[in-house]
Structures are given as C-alpha cells and as structure tokens.
Scaffold this motif. Sequence first.
Motif, PDB file in Angstrom:
ATOM      1  N   THR A   1       1.040  -1.058   0.266  1.00  0.00           N
ATOM      2  CA  THR A   1      -0.074  -0.010  -0.234  1.00  0.00           C
ATOM      3  C   THR A   1       1.212   0.781   0.660  1.00  0.00           C
ATOM      4  O   THR A   1       0.976   1.680  -0.589  1.00  0.00           O
ATOM      5  CB  THR A   1      -0.902  -0.276   1.413  1.00  0.00           C
TER       6      THR A   1
ATOM      7  N   MET B   1       2.405   1.790  -3.362  1.00  0.00           N
ATOM      8  CA  MET B   1       1.056   1.962  -4.446  1.00  0.00           C
ATOM      9  C   MET B   1       0.659   3.573  -3.494  1.00  0.00           C
ATOM     10  O   MET B   1       0.621   4.481  -4.812  1.00  0.00           O
ATOM     11  CB  MET B   1      -0.015   0.751  -3.913  1.00  0.00           C
TER      12      MET B   1
ATOM     13  N   TYR C   1       3.801   5.794  -5.398  1.00  0.00           N
ATOM     14  CA  TYR C   1       3.706   5.680  -6.978  1.00  0.00           C
ATOM     15  C   TYR C   1       2.362   6.646  -7.611  1.00  0.00           C
ATOM     16  O   TYR C   1       2.441   7.175  -8.768  1.00  0.00           O
ATOM     17  CB  TYR C   1       3.067   3.977  -7.965  1.00  0.00           C
ATOM     18  N   LYS C   2       0.994   6.676  -6.682  1.00  0.00           N
ATOM     19  CA  LYS C   2       0.270   7.581  -7.108  1.00  0.00           C
ATOM     20  C   LYS C   2       0.440   9.239  -7.197  1.00  0.00           C
ATOM     21  O   LYS C   2       0.021   9.397  -7.731  1.00  0.00           O
ATOM     22  CB  LYS C   2      -1.331   7.386  -6.330  1.00  0.00           C
TER      23      LYS C   2
ATOM     24  N   SER D   1       3.014  -7.041  -3.994  1.00  0.00           N
ATOM     25  CA  SER D   1       2.279  -6.003  -5.065  1.00  0.00           C
ATOM     26  C   SER D   1       1.287  -6.978  -5.621  1.00  0.00           C
ATOM     27  O   SER D   1       0.090  -6.852  -6.232  1.00  0.00           O
ATOM     28  CB  SER D   1       2.642  -4.427  -5.933  1.00  0.00           C
TER      29      SER D   1
ATOM     30  N   GLU E   1       1.551  -4.927 -10.546  1.00  0.00           N
ATOM     31  CA  GLU E   1       2.569  -3.989 -10.099  1.00  0.00           C
ATOM     32  C   GLU E   1       3.145  -3.243 -11.641  1.00  0.00           C
ATOM     33  O   GLU E   1       2.710  -3.316 -12.180  1.00  0.00           O
ATOM     34  CB  GLU E   1       3.727  -4.942 -10.479  1.00  0.00           C
TER      35      GLU E   1
ATOM     36  N   TYR F   1       1.370  -1.459 -16.388  1.00  0.00           N
ATOM     37  CA  TYR F   1       1.668  -2.159 -15.318  1.00  0.00           C
ATOM     38  C   TYR F   1       2.039  -3.917 -15.838  1.00  0.00           C
ATOM     39  O   TYR F   1       1.063  -4.211 -17.093  1.00  0.00           O
ATOM     40  CB  TYR F   1       0.050  -2.556 -14.714  1.00  0.00           C
TER      41      TYR F   1
END
Length: 462
Positions: free
Chosen positions: A280, A283, A286-287, A320, A327, A409
């Motif tokens: 998490t 992620m 990344y976001k 992930s 991923e 992805y």
Amino acid sequence: MSKKEKYDELAVNVLELVGGKDNISYLGHCMTRLRFQLKDKSIINLSEIQKLPGIVGAQWSNEQLQIIIGQSVGEVYSIVAAKAGFQMEKAIDENLDKGKKKKISFAAIIDGITGSLIPLLPAIIGAGMLKVVIILGELTGLLTPDMPTHAVLTFASDAGFYFLPIFLGATSANKFKANMGLGMLLGAIMIHPTMVANVAGSVPMSIFGIPVYAASYTNTIFPIIMTVYVMSHVERFFKKIAPESIKAIVVPLGTILVMLPLTLGLIGPAGAFLGNYLATAIMWLYKTTGFFGVAVLATIYPLLVLTGMHGALFPYMFQSLVTFGYEPIVATANVLSNINQGAAAAAVAFKCKDKATKSTAGSSAITAIFGGVTEPAMFGINMKLKKPLYASMFGNFCSAAFAGLMKVYMYSLGGSAGILGITGFVGPKSSNFIFMVISIILGIIVTFVTTLVIYKGESIYQ
C-alpha cells in the motif's frame, strides 16, 4: 588454445587470486557469476581479478566475492570446484564462524526473503502465464467464461497464488535449514478451509487461551516466511533437548505446539500487516509521484544493480502482484533498464573498431536484451566505458516516463527480465501491452542513438 584450455587456465588464475582452495569457505555460482565466501578477505585484490582474460568484473556483495564471467560460468565453476575439492552436487556445510553470533542486517533479511521466493519463480511464472493465456483467449474470442476450459485454467492459475503459504513453507524451511514438512504444515494451517471460513465469518478463535487474530493468509508471502524463520530456531531447540530415543516424536510435536499460538496470534498477523502496508505504501508513492516516480526509479536502477540493492525491491514486487493483481513501477523499470543496457552495448558493438570489444559487446547485448541478464553488458562494457552507462540511464528515464504516463502495469511475472518478459504486461486492456512495446522501442532508440553520439569508440581493453 581450445575453450577447455582457456577455462582451465582461468580457473587456475581465479583460485590463485582468491587465496587458494584453503581460503574458500563456500563456492557457488548463478547464471553469470562465481560466488565465493572467503576466510581472509584482506588478501583479495579486485583489480587483479578484473584484469584476467575472460573476467567481466568482480565485486563484493553481502560478504560474498562475486566474479562475473557470463554465460560460460558453468564450465569455469565445474573446473574451479574440482580443483578446490568442492562437491558440485551438494551445498557446502562449513561453519567457519562457530561461536560467533550472526548479525541480523537488512541485507540478511532481504537474502532470507528472496532466497525463499526465488525457488518458486517457475511455479509463479507458470501460473501467471496461464492468466495471460486466459486474457488472450478472451480478447480473441477463443475463450469465454462459460466454457469448461476457462474454468479449469482459472482455478489452475489461481492455485499458484492461493497456496503460496504452503509452497513458501517448503522453500523457507530449505532456506533456514528447517524441516520442510513442518514448514509446509504451518503454511497449510494458515489457509485451512476452517481457518478461512472463520476469518470470513468473523468467528472468534483462540488456542491455549491466546486469541487467534482474524487474518487472511491466502496469497501472502511475509507471514509464512517470518513464521518458518522462527520455527527453525524452535525446532533446533527441541532437537537439542530431546532424548535421542523419542526425538522423532518430541521435535515435531513440540515445534508445532509452540508455533501454533506464535503463528496465529503474533507472527502471522504481523507478517500480514507488513505485507499489506508495504504494498500500500509503495502504491501511495506511485500515485503521488506518478510517471516521474517510475522514470526516476528506472534511471537509478543500474546503480541499484551495481550495489545489489535491487534485490530489496523483489519482495515488494511479488507482494504487490499477489495483493493487487498487478505491479505498476518496479517491473517496468526493471525490464526497460535491462533492455537499455543491451541497447547501449549494441551501440558499442556497432561503433567500436576493436574486434575483441565488438565481439564482447555484441554477445553481451544479446544476453541483456533477450535474457534479461545484464551483468556482462553492465560490468564488462557500459560501466568500464562509462558513457554507454550514462546513455542507458537517459534511455531509462525517457522510456519509463512514457510508460508511467500511460500507466503501464505488469500483470504476471514474465519468462525473463528482458524483452521476453513483455508477456507479463498482457492485461485486461490491450493498450497496456501496446504502450509497453512502445516504451521498449523508445528506450532502445534513445539509448542506442545517445550512445553513438557520446561514445567515442574506445576499447574496453585499453
């Protein structure tokens, strides 16, 4: 001189420069490297080893001396092992640090995790490729959800991830030198149908009055690896105290009775928490950073490989994949970086006039681009000449920025980390695969052209 004579001469020189067979405590090899653990590291001169004909490079990594040879490492390893008196079929079991406590370091933790995961790669790749077959079948209309073949392929592909705790129970036990059967049993307990049903139905559980935390362990990696690591010490304790006559009963029974409350009440929940929040957190990063984060990671990826730190990303990538089903950052950076290392070496082969450099660069480029094995290209060509390495990093940035911008992805582990690994980017949307292909082509072009511009044709043997 024949190949056999060259390998024999190289083996003799390597043995001499590592201090002889009496200085070796462990000898192994991977796809491209000889791996030594040495009793006296102070006598090693890396520059002398690197000068040997046939040696691509040499470095220290996690207390190991790694001598990079390339695809012929197997032949050289067999000769070195024979001359040093090591059995190729067996792992060397020599405790040279008896009485010393082993330090728990970040590198050791990563080694424990990756050492447990790597033996499972064929199974995970196979299961992942089945998902690719299903997706391709649906896109082409050859498979539909109501077909019996679709149902069988679906549960067959899911099995590779659902039963991970059992698989990892075996490989982790092997890594931590514990009983494989006990490791698998603990993994099976964690995903037993009753356990799964009670967690899903919020049914309270306890053992010896200790509450069992309601956590789901299917598709997880950290809980069982952490559990088996602790189990290995518990098992050794019972082996030490149990009378020989009843050891066969006391050791497994005592180990399981101790591990049950520890696993279900403490270690398992902690591992599940770690795995979920690690994935998490990445992620979220990344976001937050978007395509720029992917580009930056790809740019520095060769430096991570040089220091061995790229191994720390593998557990996250795996977690992930099993948590989210995809991923978005590490796999993209990895594949693009590997291919661009090959593109830089290919440019060197194209421009350099020295035949020996041209030959080495050409073969290294093929190995990196198609096999995803970058050590010959990175250590033997690009790092030595420096400018091709810089060009590959620039190519990484450009290609990964595009991939990140298009939200490419990875949906399954491909067959390699080179161009063949592109199969892992086949997903529900065909555009994902197309954008990854464009990213690869962009990276190759940028890297190749940049190398041709800044590289002046020097030989690696100058």
